[in-house]
Design an enzyme around this catalytic site. Structure first.
Site, mmCIF file in Angstrom:
data_model
loop_
_atom_site.group_PDB
_atom_site.id
_atom_site.type_symbol
_atom_site.label_atom_id
_atom_site.label_comp_id
_atom_site.label_asym_id
_atom_site.label_seq_id
_atom_site.Cartn_x
_atom_site.Cartn_y
_atom_site.Cartn_z
ATOM 1 N N LYS A 262 0.840 -1.254 -0.074
ATOM 2 C CA LYS A 262 -0.053 0.171 -0.112
ATOM 3 C C LYS A 262 0.912 1.210 0.102
ATOM 4 O O LYS A 262 1.770 1.416 0.709
ATOM 5 C CB LYS A 262 -0.799 0.099 1.565
ATOM 6 C CG LYS A 262 -2.202 0.580 1.247
ATOM 7 C CD LYS A 262 -2.217 2.111 0.847
ATOM 8 C CE LYS A 262 -1.897 2.817 2.089
ATOM 9 N NZ LYS A 262 -1.694 4.386 1.931
ATOM 10 N N GLU B 24 8.760 0.098 11.776
ATOM 11 C CA GLU B 24 9.632 1.130 11.684
ATOM 12 C C GLU B 24 9.283 2.525 11.691
ATOM 13 O O GLU B 24 8.313 2.916 10.710
ATOM 14 C CB GLU B 24 10.526 1.008 10.152
ATOM 15 C CG GLU B 24 11.869 1.642 10.232
ATOM 16 C CD GLU B 24 11.902 3.145 10.128
ATOM 17 O OE1 GLU B 24 11.956 3.763 11.145
ATOM 18 O OE2 GLU B 24 12.058 3.643 9.179
ATOM 19 N N CYS C 280 13.486 9.734 9.444
ATOM 20 C CA CYS C 280 13.202 9.188 10.889
ATOM 21 C C CYS C 280 14.599 9.508 11.550
ATOM 22 O O CYS C 280 14.523 9.207 12.624
ATOM 23 C CB CYS C 280 12.820 7.769 10.862
ATOM 24 S SG CYS C 280 11.592 7.248 9.606
ATOM 25 N N GLU D 246 8.725 14.541 16.818
ATOM 26 C CA GLU D 246 9.299 14.246 15.836
ATOM 27 C C GLU D 246 8.826 15.433 14.946
ATOM 28 O O GLU D 246 7.421 15.343 14.555
ATOM 29 C CB GLU D 246 9.152 13.001 15.073
ATOM 30 C CG GLU D 246 9.822 12.662 14.021
ATOM 31 C CD GLU D 246 9.612 11.175 13.192
ATOM 32 O OE1 GLU D 246 8.478 10.684 13.208
ATOM 33 O OE2 GLU D 246 10.677 10.522 12.763
HETATM 34 P P1 ADP Z 1 3.145 9.950 7.876
HETATM 35 O O1 ADP Z 1 3.006 10.686 8.920
HETATM 36 O O2 ADP Z 1 4.701 9.785 7.523
HETATM 37 O O3 ADP Z 1 2.292 10.159 6.589
HETATM 38 P P2 ADP Z 1 1.587 7.825 8.288
HETATM 39 O O4 ADP Z 1 1.728 6.627 9.586
HETATM 40 O O5 ADP Z 1 0.372 8.598 8.684
HETATM 41 O O6 ADP Z 1 2.996 8.626 8.389
HETATM 42 O O7 ADP Z 1 1.279 7.041 7.085
HETATM 43 C C1 ADP Z 1 2.455 5.952 6.764
HETATM 44 C C2 ADP Z 1 1.471 4.919 5.852
HETATM 45 O O8 ADP Z 1 0.525 4.274 6.585
HETATM 46 C C3 ADP Z 1 0.813 5.530 4.737
HETATM 47 O O9 ADP Z 1 0.911 4.695 3.650
HETATM 48 C C4 ADP Z 1 -0.651 5.547 5.180
HETATM 49 O O10 ADP Z 1 -1.540 5.740 3.996
HETATM 50 C C5 ADP Z 1 -0.804 4.393 6.217
HETATM 51 N N1 ADP Z 1 -1.908 4.592 6.982
HETATM 52 C C6 ADP Z 1 -2.312 5.484 7.613
HETATM 53 N N2 ADP Z 1 -3.273 5.188 8.507
HETATM 54 C C7 ADP Z 1 -3.430 3.873 8.437
HETATM 55 C C8 ADP Z 1 -4.313 2.831 9.027
HETATM 56 N N3 ADP Z 1 -5.000 3.338 9.999
HETATM 57 N N4 ADP Z 1 -4.099 1.542 8.838
HETATM 58 C C9 ADP Z 1 -3.060 1.093 7.972
HETATM 59 N N5 ADP Z 1 -2.347 2.032 7.382
HETATM 60 C C10 ADP Z 1 -2.573 3.305 7.439
#
Ligand code: ADP
Length: 500
Positions: free
Chosen positions: A191, A265, A300, A402
């Site tokens: 994804k 990670e 990170c 962060e």
């Molecule tokens: P960032 O702050 O770096 O955008 P996120 O943790 O929000 O980090 O997003 C990292 C990845 O996790 C993205 O691909 C995002 O679409 C996905 N993501 C966000 N929410 C969920 C969730 N509830 N379940 C699974 N994947 C998610």
């Protein structure tokens, strides 16, 4: 089912982006979202619309996972070295397309071509090459159980792996997940991050020319609508995730309910500790690399807390500010550019809020470095000047949270024990670096710093063959190494043969 957009490498990143528009990659083919929905992808340097991405949901997840589950049965039966050879062959194809991939990632993420995007594309090939050579290493053991009973362990793949990736180094982080997963005999559904869905999709198309259909699938979409159903899908037997600690916890809870393994990670707030006896100029340059200023601090492992021994503190801050000042902020696709843009408006506003908070903190001072680009074509670009803060307390949000932007906080220190306590006083523990000519001091700190990776007199980004991954809120499990493949993408089965 849609035709493949570009067979040969294309250096027209706009045409490539349009050609990739509206697709997932499932079962070896580009397909639209079952709902027909798409979302917009913008160039963060200009604000222009560059493509539409397919907006995936649970139905697309099910289609991708079903394809991956069917493909896995055959893929796992191939000899491990053959799987590795195919992954290594993909590395070769990526190398032929480095320039193309670099231009496309610069377009969709705003990362400068020369300092970041090209480096990332080359690292992807390096990671695939590294894992491609490890097919013979999926070894088990023989166990001395009893005479005339042969007892051995064999390593087996887990099944279909769900991989969720972020936007900051999407190609590289994807490679760290898919290469070991595939060589180990799993198939994968990735994804992609909603901010950067295009270049990774192009990599699917390239790898799809070599790998059997269904081995490697990709969905674009939003986290809750597309990422969450991927994690909870009953046929997903392992999840590997890179992103925020907040979402990492959500992913981890779902995985716990399903009793499946998860690698996480997550964030970091990595300390850089500089002693007065360091090689001064090298260390100032090291701070630029460590802080990942060329990636706008969107890393990170960014050295977002720098502790400098008091006798050189003022000189170090001045020298660092002068060096960052000399960096060129501008069009990510221009070879002269050192620093590109922040990824999205949301992230831009978040970073700006931290900067404003720092600037209004009593006793603190923030130096804005480098200059915003003058080019009128970039006036809507998400450029933020790097900021170097001094005078903040360790409790400040800028020091504890962060930021994921070009903001670092510098503190003076007087003794090694005090700086160790300050460095370890963080929710995160991903990486750290120590800069000194005194190896005894460096090693003493290296052993006691809470971090998954400590570097002395350097601060490289993640490298193939070196275990990478944090502790505390920075995550669970390791990536990038042979052990990461063996421990996180396989399980061990015991087989006993009684030949009495
Ligand atoms: P960032 O702050 O770096 O955008 P996120 O943790 O929000 O980090 O997003 C990292 C990845 O996790 C993205 O691909 C995002 O679409 C996905 N993501 C966000 N929410 C969920 C969730 N509830 N379940 C699974 N994947 C998610």
């Amino acid at each position: 089912m849609l035709d493949r957009p570009f067979q040969a490498p294309s250096l027209d990143q706009h045409a490539l982006a349009r050609g990739l528009s509206g697709h997932h990659f499932i079962g070896g083919h580009f397909v639209s979202a079952l709902s027909g929905r798409t979302f917009a992808v913008h160039n963060p340097a200009t604000g222009e619309l560059v493509a539409q991405a397919a907006e995936g949901d649970a139905a697309d997840v099910d289609a991708a996972v079903t394809n991956a589950a069917i493909a896995q049965k055959t893929w796992a039966r191939l000899p491990a070295r053959k799987r590795g050879a195919m992954v290594a062959q993909c590395a070769g194809l990526i190398r032929e397309h480095v320039e193309e991939l670099a231009r496309l990632i610069a377009l969709e993420t705003g990362k400068a071509l020369r300092t970041e995007s090209r480096v990332e594309a080359n690292t992807v090939a390096d990671i695939l090459e590294f894992y491609g050579g490890l097919g013979s290493e999926l070894k088990g053991e023989s166990v001395p159980f009893a005479p005339e009973i042969l007892s051995v362990t064999v390593r087996e793949p887990l099944g279909v792996v769900g991989a969720i990736i972020p936007w900051n180094v999407p190609m590289l982080l994807m490679a760290l997940k898919i290469a070991p997963a595939l060589v180990a005999g799993n198939t994968v559904v990735v994804k992609s991050a909603e901010e950067a869905p295009l270049t990774v999709l192009r990599i699917c198309e390239l790898m799809g020319r070599i790998l059997p259909p269904g081995c490697f699938n990709m969905l674009s979409g939003y986290g809750p609508e597309c990422g969450a159903p991927l994690v909870s899908h009953p046929k997903i037997r392992k999840v590997t995730f890179t992103g925020s600690a907040e979402v990492g916890r959500i992913v981890s809870k779902t995985a716990a309910d399903k009793l499946i393994p998860v690698t996480l990670e997550l964030g970091g707030k990595s300390p850089m500790i500089v002693f007065a006896d360091c090689e001064f100029d090298t260390t100032v340059g090291g701070a630029i690399t460590s802080m990942r200023f060329t990636r706008q601090g969107q890393s990170c492992t960014a050295a977002s807390r720098i502790y400098v021994e008091r006798p050189i503190f003022d000189a170090f801050v001045d020298a660092l500010a002068a060096k960052v000042d000399a960096m060129v902020m501008g069009d990510p696709l221009d070879e002269k550019t050192d620093i590109g843009t922040i990824i999205s408006r949301e992230q831009f506003d978040k970073v700006q809020r931290y900067i404003d908070e720092g600037l209004s903190t009593k006793g603190a001072s923030g130096r804005a470095c480098s200059a915003l680009p003058a080019d009128p074509a970039l006036k809507k670009g998400l450029f933020i000047r790097p900021h170097i803060f001094t005078g903040l307390s360790n409790e400040s949000r800028l020091v504890q949270e962060e930021i994921f932007g070009p903001v670092t906080c510098i503190f003076p220190f007087d003794d090694a024990e005090a700086v160790l306590t300050a460095a370890n006083d963080s929710e995160y523990s991903l990486a750290a670096s120590v800069w000194t000519n005194n190896l005894r001091v460096a090693m003493s700190l290296a052993h006691r710093l809470e971090a998954g990776l400590v570097q002395i007199n350097q601060n490289l980004v993640v490298q193939a063959n070196l275990s990478y991954g944090g502790v505390k809120s920075s995550g669970l499990g390791k990536e990038a190494s042979l052990e990461a493949m063996l421990e996180h993408f396989m399980h061990k089965k015991t087989i006993m043969v009684n030949y009495q």
